[in-house]
Write a protein that holds these residues in place. Structure first.
Motif, short mmCIF file in Angstrom:
data_model
loop_
_atom_site.label_atom_id
_atom_site.label_comp_id
_atom_site.label_asym_id
_atom_site.label_seq_id
_atom_site.Cartn_x
_atom_site.Cartn_y
_atom_site.Cartn_z
N VAL A 1 2.59 -4.55 3.09
CA VAL A 1 3.60 -3.42 3.65
C VAL A 1 2.73 -2.04 3.43
O VAL A 1 2.27 -1.97 2.43
N THR A 2 2.97 -1.06 4.15
CA THR A 2 2.39 -0.02 3.76
C THR A 2 3.63 1.10 3.65
O THR A 2 4.62 1.10 4.49
N LEU A 3 3.63 1.77 2.53
CA LEU A 3 4.76 2.86 2.32
C LEU A 3 4.45 4.25 2.41
O LEU A 3 3.14 4.59 2.27
N GLN A 4 5.09 5.01 3.26
CA GLN A 4 4.84 6.68 3.19
C GLN A 4 5.39 7.41 2.07
O GLN A 4 6.53 7.28 1.88
N GLN B 1 5.11 8.91 -4.68
CA GLN B 1 5.33 7.55 -4.17
C GLN B 1 6.49 7.13 -5.05
O GLN B 1 6.48 7.44 -6.37
N PRO B 2 7.48 6.44 -4.59
CA PRO B 2 8.84 6.07 -5.56
C PRO B 2 8.24 4.99 -6.31
O PRO B 2 8.60 3.69 -6.10
N ASP C 1 1.64 10.46 -7.24
CA ASP C 1 2.61 9.86 -7.99
C ASP C 1 4.25 10.45 -8.20
O ASP C 1 5.07 9.96 -7.50
N GLY C 2 4.25 11.54 -8.75
CA GLY C 2 5.30 12.24 -8.41
C GLY C 2 6.62 11.92 -9.20
O GLY C 2 7.44 10.91 -8.38
N SER C 3 7.02 12.11 -10.37
CA SER C 3 8.28 11.57 -11.03
C SER C 3 8.97 12.82 -11.69
O SER C 3 8.55 13.74 -11.43
N HIS D 1 0.60 -1.17 -0.04
CA HIS D 1 0.06 -0.12 0.14
C HIS D 1 0.79 1.16 0.06
O HIS D 1 2.06 1.24 0.71
N VAL D 2 0.41 2.29 -0.73
CA VAL D 2 1.08 3.66 -0.27
C VAL D 2 -0.05 4.40 0.44
O VAL D 2 -1.34 4.46 0.06
N ASP D 3 0.26 4.92 1.69
CA ASP D 3 -0.45 5.41 2.57
C ASP D 3 -0.95 6.92 1.99
O ASP D 3 -0.30 7.84 2.05
#
Lengths: 357, 357
Positions: free
Chosen positions: B323-326, B296-297, B279-281, B163-165
DNA sequence: GCAATTCCCTAAAACGTTTAAGCCAATCAT
DNA sequence: ATGATTGGCTTAAACGTTTTAGGGAATTGC
């Protein structure tokens, strides 16, 4: 757990050969039996084991594609459409697409090509980002392994692939802009070992010559083809004592970087400065301002590349070696134009006037 | 033509078993013999046939990934990094990545999953764009076929994935913007059947509530997650009688479309209107103006997804299910902020002041 | 000096298909 | 009635590996 052809044969009290031939639609199986087999296969959820089939048939029904070089440094819109097109082209022919990434290391790259080609991992390969003196092409040619290239080297007419004709399109665009007084045109290119860099740079210089514009080497920049690279190169160009008033970029990413640099420097794109991109996908449409592009239809191109490879694999007639596609020119605000689409013969209306000084 | 283990054995006057074991580094082959074998293999260019190995070993060393739905409608930067990350993650483990595209048709999609899972085509699958009541997940779970998801459904804690939080990050961003007087915040989302749409929309509404801002359903738009979709939705929002002054977008593409729409309407982004993307790239960095993003990377995320799948396939310890990513928050000009990066606990300095009215 | 152990290697089976060759019964031609 | 043909199936080999079980020679232990 796993249901094999043998189980199916036992259940139906037939030989495995019959099952195989029934499923493959051979005519020497009675319709009645085939229906029984089909029904049972569906019911048991039987799917032929791929490895076994590959081994026996001596082919993989898989096309390979190796992402070149550094991860995260792909020009994004381009690769994205490319992969989508390849995947779609492959699956339309019942092929799969096998993808691997490799480090930015020629030895590792060659190792991968060797493993795939010699290990029968794929039936054919798609090679992109072709380079001058490309070892991959040399290797595959020597091995007589089937492959197609995006942008095969100009001096190797025996290497199968698809060209996008930069020459005509650039000539038209450069002339069009020159007529509007944009007489200081620069080129923001990519890494110098890439064929597209060579081709597009040469085409650009030729176009400048044809339009009687000055050819300044200091206005021909290279970059890593990322937007950051485009930003850096454009920033450098635009802060020169004698700065260009038109930036022709090798791809969309670089052009986006250029837009950003111009914006940071307070230069109004479309008014004081023209920016032209190559590749041209959705990204370009929604840039600020929308980008004028020389538009190669990447998705369709990738799809066609697959078809070409397919025909090579299956013999068949019409084995064209190299195909040249004409891109489409999209005039948009970034070059001070009124939005307008121009197809292949590239007749740009001479009365299009605009506001660039 | 093709060099097999048998030829190698003949040449060296050894049995094929010895060759195989020598190359695989078994200890019951003398060092001298091993060297002979290695040298000969290199010299003849021997690479084990993949199909044969797969058949015998009963595994493929391949991970599958099926591009969901309509070709050309992928949010580009996201998919690009995703595929790069998956490919890199796979090849770091000596796995290959098998990719296929399928039409926007649930039946065809399920057919493909079935063929791949039951035909032993891949050892595991990566599922993305998870949907509410996702049939793919149901099928794979029922088959006990190994897979991992990007954004597993919230109500299925047994489905492995990452997950992305969105919750924490959105809360911080919404509060931050609210403090600056941006009290009319809208959400530009994606297709409603997607889990991320549900999750992000809910998180956004909760964040609005927490910040004491009005929750207007007419300000919660859906889209197809392309820049065109973003353009259309933003255009609609911004021409309402009571228009929002802040657009929180589900991804970068949509945000780019929103920027374009604002520009077309003569609205100054960063001054009269804030735009925030997800998202952000690289794309976001070089947008005009540069986009504030919840980042999110994607590359790292895809890489980690692969590792997770790898661990599932090889047993081993530490089998975390979910797993949750920040994500990381990047404040940039599109929200009127001075560029600034904010890591996980999301403490946004309260004294950051900006120019939005 | 004999049995036990170790070292290095091999024979053969197995993985799940596809396909070439062939067999048997039924049909057909004469 | 007999030989030829056909339809519908089966047998068995083959694809190129890996792996299990084991074999023979050399070495060791006593």
């Amino acid at each position: 757990m796993k249901v094999t052809i043998k189980e199916l044969a036992n259940q139906l009290d037939l030989s495995i050969a019959t099952i195989s031939r029934a499923l493959d639609g051979y005519p020497d199986i009675s319709e009645k039996t085939r229906q029984r087999v089909l029904a049972a296969a569906l019911h048991l959820g039987y799917t032929p084991d791929r490895a076994a089939r590959q081994l026996r048939r001596r082919r993989t029904d898989t096309i390979g594609f190796i992402l070149p070089a550094v991860a995260g440094k792909f020009p994004q819109p381009f690769f994205n459409e490319l992969i989508a097109g390849l995947a779609a082209g492959a699956s339309s022919r019942q092929y799969d697409l096998l993808i691997s990434a490799c480090a930015d290391d020629e030895a590792a790259e060659m190792q991968l090509y060797q493993t795939w080609a010699q290990g029968h991992r794929v039936d054919g390969l798609v090679v992109i980002r072709t380079r001058v003196d490309d070892r991959r092409i040399a290797f595959l040619t020597a091995q007589e392994f089937p492959f197609v290239c995006l942008e095969p080297p100009a001096n190797q007419p025996d290497v199968p692939g698809i060209h996008v004709d930069a020459h005509q399109a650039l000539t038209s665009v450069v002339r069009h802009l020159a007529r509007r007084g944009l007489n200081r045109q620069a080129f923001l290119g990519g890494p110098s070992e890439l064929i597209i860099q060579q081709v597009r740079r040469e085409a650009f210089r030729a176009a400048l010559g044809a339009a009687n514009l000055p050819i300044r080497s200091s206005w021909q920049m290279t970059s890593d083809m990322t937007s950051q690279g485009g930003y850096d190169a454009a920033h450098q160009l635009l802060t020169m004592k004698s700065a260009p008033n038109c930036l022709v970029c090798i791809n969309d990413e670089v052009a986006l970087g250029a837009l950003h640099a111009a914006s940071d420097l307070g230069i109004a794109v479309g008014k004081q400065l023209a920016v032209v991109a190559f590749d041209g996908s959705q990204t370009a449409v929604h840039a600020t301002p929308p980008l004028t592009t020389i538009d190669q239809p990447v998705f369709a191109l990738a799809y066609q590349l697959m078809e070409m490879l397919y025909r090579r694999l299956h013999g068949g007639i019409g084995l064209e070696l190299q195909v040249t596609l004409q891109p489409v020119i999209h005039l948009r605000t970034s070059s001070g134009d009124t939005p307008q689409e121009i197809a292949s013969p590239f007749v740009i209306a001479q009365d299009v006037e605009a506001t660039i000084r």
